[in-house]
Design a protein around this motif. Sequence first.
Motif, short mmCIF file in Angstrom:
data_model
loop_
_atom_site.label_atom_id
_atom_site.label_comp_id
_atom_site.label_asym_id
_atom_site.label_seq_id
_atom_site.Cartn_x
_atom_site.Cartn_y
_atom_site.Cartn_z
N UNK A 99 0.98 -1.13 -0.05
CA UNK A 99 -0.03 0.20 0.03
C UNK A 99 1.00 1.37 -0.08
N UNK A 122 1.27 5.34 -0.56
CA UNK A 122 0.50 6.95 -0.68
C UNK A 122 1.98 7.62 -0.94
N UNK A 153 6.17 13.21 -0.13
CA UNK A 153 6.01 12.41 1.34
C UNK A 153 5.61 11.16 0.77
N UNK A 158 4.43 7.24 1.83
CA UNK A 158 4.16 6.39 3.00
C UNK A 158 3.86 4.93 2.47
N UNK A 193 3.18 0.53 3.39
CA UNK A 193 3.05 -0.50 4.18
C UNK A 193 3.14 -1.73 3.29
N UNK A 194 4.19 -2.50 3.67
CA UNK A 194 4.56 -3.81 3.11
C UNK A 194 4.06 -4.90 3.91
N UNK A 225 15.66 6.71 -3.11
CA UNK A 225 15.73 5.76 -1.86
C UNK A 225 16.50 4.50 -1.99
N UNK A 226 17.41 4.15 -1.31
CA UNK A 226 18.06 2.78 -1.23
C UNK A 226 18.15 2.55 0.34
N UNK A 227 17.84 1.52 0.69
CA UNK A 227 17.84 1.03 2.26
C UNK A 227 18.19 -0.46 2.21
N UNK A 228 19.31 -0.80 3.18
CA UNK A 228 19.61 -2.04 3.54
C UNK A 228 18.94 -2.36 4.90
N UNK A 288 6.16 -0.71 8.21
CA UNK A 288 5.70 0.53 7.65
C UNK A 288 7.05 1.52 7.35
N UNK A 289 6.88 2.28 6.35
CA UNK A 289 8.14 2.89 6.14
C UNK A 289 7.57 4.25 5.49
N UNK A 290 8.09 5.53 5.92
CA UNK A 290 7.53 6.49 5.47
C UNK A 290 8.85 7.43 5.11
N UNK A 291 8.93 8.12 4.02
CA UNK A 291 10.17 8.99 3.74
C UNK A 291 9.73 10.28 3.01
N UNK A 292 10.60 11.34 2.92
CA UNK A 292 10.40 12.36 1.69
C UNK A 292 11.58 12.82 0.90
#
Lengths: 273, 204, 103
Positions: free
Chosen positions: C6, C8, C17, C19, C21-22, C57-60, C70-74
């Motif tokens: 999901x 947004x 922004x 948001x 949900x995985x 965005x790149x995240x390990x 749940x992850x949110x970033x801008x």
Amino acid sequence: MNTRFAARLLYTMLASGTLLLAGAVRADTSTQDAIAEYREMFGDDNPAELWQARGEALWHEARGPQKANLEACDLGLGPGVIAGAYAQLPRWFADTGQVQDLETRLVTCVTSLQGIPRDDFLKVKFGDGEKKSELEALTAYVVAASRGKPLTLPLKHPAEQAAFDLGKAVFRYRAGPHDFACATCHGEPGKRIRLQELPQLNTALGAREAYTHWPAYRISQGELRSMEWRLQDCFRQQRLPQLKFGSEVAIGLTMYLAKTAEGGVLAAPGIKR
Amino acid sequence: MTVSSVGVLLAATLLAASLQTVAEEDAPYPAAAMQRSFEAKKQAGMDRLTQDEVQALCTRYTTATLPPAEAERVQKQSLSSVKPPADGQYLGDFKRGEKIAQTGTGLQSSDDPTKPNGGNCYACHQLAASELAYGTLGPSLQHYGKLRGQTPAALEAAWRKLYNSQADVPCSNMPRFGHQKILDEQQLKDLMALLFDPNSPVNQ
Amino acid sequence: MSDPMRIRAVANGDKVEVKILMSHVMETGQRKDADGAVVPAHYIVKVVGTCNGREVLSADWGPSVSKNPYLSFRFKGGAKGDKVKITWTDTAGEQRSDEVSVG
């Protein structure tokens, strides 16, 4: 990844992953605060949405021997009407001659419209990680369509009144090695077990607080939990045998809680610790 | 009338009587519906749904609404079930007691039946000051022994409460740990030490 | 088969922004099941976010991230109508991508 984002990401992970461990050893107020903070971070988002989305897809998909979807399913407001349907359940259904809660009514729709055998559909009643429950997904989808609706249970049919009466009696039924009843923990205001606050479920205030947020996503379990699950797990902790899915006691207690919470505005699926 | 027809008549009367009992129970006291709505799971057998006299009375009444005559009967009957320690020694090891008080498992269908049951005291009571995660369903027991001293009367009263709470307060919410065999004699002694030992965290 | 994310994505001034949900079990490999057998590790190790193909965005990730993360970033430099795409890869080598238009 810039520093600011890294900090934010770390915050998100900490909050979603380890918050409960930290909360468990703190005093009660800070635990409540931490859970409130967690809820706030999600804003309108709730992992229950993952279940809702799965349920919505299942609702519209032609499945089973009859290759039918569930769009003709009558949850009490007419075929296919899901908006507000959960706010008037459990209720008596003429076609089955039974008082049904949402979960048992969904079983009726799946078996009669799609021709899927009851046992196949109910193979996974309660999800666990990779084992996902279709019933829970459909439940989440239908429940979410009653957000903002007040609970309305007129108990016009005598069978509805009988279910309520049974639930009310079961609520006080003391049994098992520990002599526990529902009322042992949920019969007085302002009590808690360890740090867990207990809603007083035989009053409108307490019943509304609890009922309007179930089904709920349980953070500690990473699962969406239904009312049938909630009741079954309470009886497990009461040291009683296993409550049967859709049994008269399950329906009766649900009716008792829903009626006691009448007028409460639904905000389910909620988020719980 | 032959002997066998008396038998049939008697059976029919009994059947009618039992049907009526079921109907009566179903209305306010739902024993029959409980039987139909549950299934045995591991050590949580169906026999656990059957109420004893105290459970049945305390379903119908609370401590506040129990008629005085019934209250007296429950208290007397419960008192007669309390067995004092065989060797007359009330106090065990408070450290083991603290562990029993902290343990919430035992007798649930999900529990390992080979492990000793817990007392789960902290679910409802405040005990050691260092344990902040305590419940409030029962009164605080902090400084229990410090406030009372180890008098024979205080020791007997606490033992009675742990063994069969109904002997003290009819229709109490507290489990009957000794009477229902949730805890054995040694475990009860260890809990007594948790309450009374001057070195117990409860009395600091 | 993994479930859709999901997502947004909302533009606010010069920032977008996001948001997310995985749906993922995020098994740590440390947990035992009811029979005492170790539940094998199965968690997301990489999350990549792009905006119209540009990496934002790149995240390990590791086993300490919660179930159903749940992850949110801008990020800067996005606008309404841009396509934000999120891709995760897990320890089983499974990959899932979902895309949404910035609103």
